[in-house]
Design a protein around this motif. Sequence first.
Motif, mmCIF file in Angstrom:
data_model
loop_
_atom_site.group_PDB
_atom_site.id
_atom_site.type_symbol
_atom_site.label_atom_id
_atom_site.label_comp_id
_atom_site.label_asym_id
_atom_site.label_seq_id
_atom_site.Cartn_x
_atom_site.Cartn_y
_atom_site.Cartn_z
ATOM 1 N N ARG A 252 0.831 -1.198 0.000
ATOM 2 C CA ARG A 252 0.000 0.000 0.000
ATOM 3 C C ARG A 252 0.867 1.250 0.000
ATOM 4 O O ARG A 252 1.858 1.317 0.742
ATOM 5 N N VAL A 253 0.504 2.221 -0.815
ATOM 6 C CA VAL A 253 1.172 3.520 -0.847
ATOM 7 C C VAL A 253 0.184 4.558 -0.310
ATOM 8 O O VAL A 253 -0.937 4.678 -0.817
ATOM 9 N N ILE A 254 0.590 5.290 0.721
ATOM 10 C CA ILE A 254 -0.283 6.226 1.430
ATOM 11 C C ILE A 254 0.333 7.618 1.369
ATOM 12 O O ILE A 254 1.484 7.815 1.788
ATOM 13 N N GLY A 255 -0.399 8.574 0.842
ATOM 14 C CA GLY A 255 0.044 9.957 0.871
ATOM 15 C C GLY A 255 -0.483 10.633 2.132
ATOM 16 O O GLY A 255 -1.637 10.434 2.516
ATOM 17 N N SER A 256 0.360 11.437 2.793
ATOM 18 C CA SER A 256 -0.040 11.992 4.086
ATOM 19 C C SER A 256 0.547 13.384 4.282
ATOM 20 O O SER A 256 1.745 13.591 4.093
ATOM 21 N N THR A 257 -0.302 14.341 4.641
ATOM 22 C CA THR A 257 0.151 15.666 5.079
ATOM 23 C C THR A 257 -0.537 15.983 6.406
ATOM 24 O O THR A 257 -1.623 15.481 6.689
ATOM 25 N N LEU A 258 0.099 16.842 7.179
ATOM 26 C CA LEU A 258 -0.424 17.214 8.492
ATOM 27 C C LEU A 258 -1.047 18.603 8.490
ATOM 28 O O LEU A 258 -2.086 18.840 9.108
ATOM 29 N N ARG A 259 -0.434 19.528 7.780
ATOM 30 C CA ARG A 259 -0.778 20.946 7.904
ATOM 31 C C ARG A 259 -2.251 21.239 7.616
ATOM 32 O O ARG A 259 -2.880 22.046 8.310
ATOM 33 N N SER A 260 -2.819 20.606 6.595
ATOM 34 C CA SER A 260 -4.167 20.946 6.156
ATOM 35 C C SER A 260 -5.272 20.244 6.953
ATOM 36 O O SER A 260 -6.450 20.458 6.695
ATOM 37 N N ARG A 261 -4.911 19.409 7.922
ATOM 38 C CA ARG A 261 -5.931 18.709 8.703
ATOM 39 C C ARG A 261 -6.659 19.675 9.634
ATOM 40 O O ARG A 261 -6.113 20.695 10.045
ATOM 41 N N SER A 262 -7.873 19.332 9.980
ATOM 42 C CA SER A 262 -8.705 20.187 10.819
ATOM 43 C C SER A 262 -8.165 20.227 12.248
ATOM 44 O O SER A 262 -7.410 19.341 12.676
ATOM 45 N N PRO A 263 -8.551 21.265 13.030
ATOM 46 C CA PRO A 263 -8.164 21.272 14.448
ATOM 47 C C PRO A 263 -8.576 19.996 15.183
ATOM 48 O O PRO A 263 -7.820 19.493 16.020
ATOM 49 N N LYS A 264 -9.750 19.468 14.869
ATOM 50 C CA LYS A 264 -10.191 18.239 15.525
ATOM 51 C C LYS A 264 -9.267 17.076 15.194
ATOM 52 O O LYS A 264 -8.888 16.293 16.081
ATOM 53 N N ALA A 265 -8.871 16.960 13.916
ATOM 54 C CA ALA A 265 -7.982 15.868 13.508
ATOM 55 C C ALA A 265 -6.602 16.037 14.136
ATOM 56 O O ALA A 265 -5.996 15.063 14.611
ATOM 57 N N LYS A 266 -6.100 17.262 14.145
ATOM 58 C CA LYS A 266 -4.811 17.502 14.784
ATOM 59 C C LYS A 266 -4.898 17.232 16.281
ATOM 60 O O LYS A 266 -3.961 16.690 16.883
ATOM 61 N N GLY A 267 -6.033 17.588 16.873
ATOM 62 C CA GLY A 267 -6.217 17.338 18.294
ATOM 63 C C GLY A 267 -6.164 15.860 18.638
ATOM 64 O O GLY A 267 -5.612 15.472 19.677
ATOM 65 N N ALA A 268 -6.710 15.015 17.762
ATOM 66 C CA ALA A 268 -6.668 13.569 18.005
ATOM 67 C C ALA A 268 -5.234 13.054 17.982
ATOM 68 O O ALA A 268 -4.855 12.188 18.780
ATOM 69 N N ILE A 269 -4.416 13.601 17.077
ATOM 70 C CA ILE A 269 -3.002 13.207 17.014
ATOM 71 C C ILE A 269 -2.284 13.660 18.280
ATOM 72 O O ILE A 269 -1.532 12.892 18.901
#
Length: 321
Positions: A252-269
Amino acid sequence: MHAIAIESQRLVWREHEAPGPVGAGEVRIEVAWAGVNRADLMQRAGKYPPPPGAPDIPGLEVSGTIVEVGPRVERFRRGDAVCALLAGGGYAEQVVVDEAQVLPIPANLGLREAAALPEVFATAWLNLYMEGAAQTGQRILLHAAASGVGTAAIQLCRAFGNPCFVTAGSQEKLDACSRLGADAGWNRHDGSFVEAVKAWGGADMILDPVGGDYVEQDLAVLNADGRLVLIGLMGGMDAKLDLGRMLMKRQRVIGSTLRSRSPKAKGAILDALHAQVWPKLASGEIKPLIAESWPIQEADSALQHLDDNANIGKVLLRVSA
């Protein structure tokens, strides 16, 4: 307040309108230190604009002191020393950010060390253990391993039971990675890493900020059911894929960025970091690795150091410390 403005691809410290007002669930932080990231290099070059609604000031992570809290803020109060993950705006004297993107400073660390935590550890944790779903004992290949993200990822691998093979651009960097816990390594100037990684046992998961022709090599060493998580394109946007091998090995090849994620998504991380990694930072089992720091007025010099790949660990800017 003062903040960095991008003028003709130069970073200029000048007067800027302060962020605000503070909304519900937000806090205002007086910035002490800011972290430097490759996203800042790209933004300075005009190749990575901030997400909609984010400040045009560069800077994705800071440490400092909360000076104002908005309505419905539950976890923080004025005077708290914190670090924060941002979508932009960190190269400034103040930032306003959702409290979900803020964490207390780990015990036994100061503001300087804390500025080296949010972006790199969030990126490493997200892509190793959330997107990459690495399980204890699985073998991980890390590229650009002497970077801020790389040095964080090596320590996470050591702490959570994942042998790791690293690539870097010099023997000095490989030695530093080994001291942090890397099991084996390869100097990228020696050519393809494929045979060395195969001899090591292959990789169950790969964290790649390079892209380009590394992708074909990555898939050549990726074991059955392996995951390649692509987090950057330092080597270019075009890659060759052997779709037959991907199919037969269930890769599997997964593309991933952090900056554009929502505050809720960043909060979960960040919640996961606080639970899993903050205790290890407090005990000293994991440590932020700081390469160099510059005063904010010399931000261009800091970014040049990063652009030259001269750093081992995190580059910081001193704002008001």
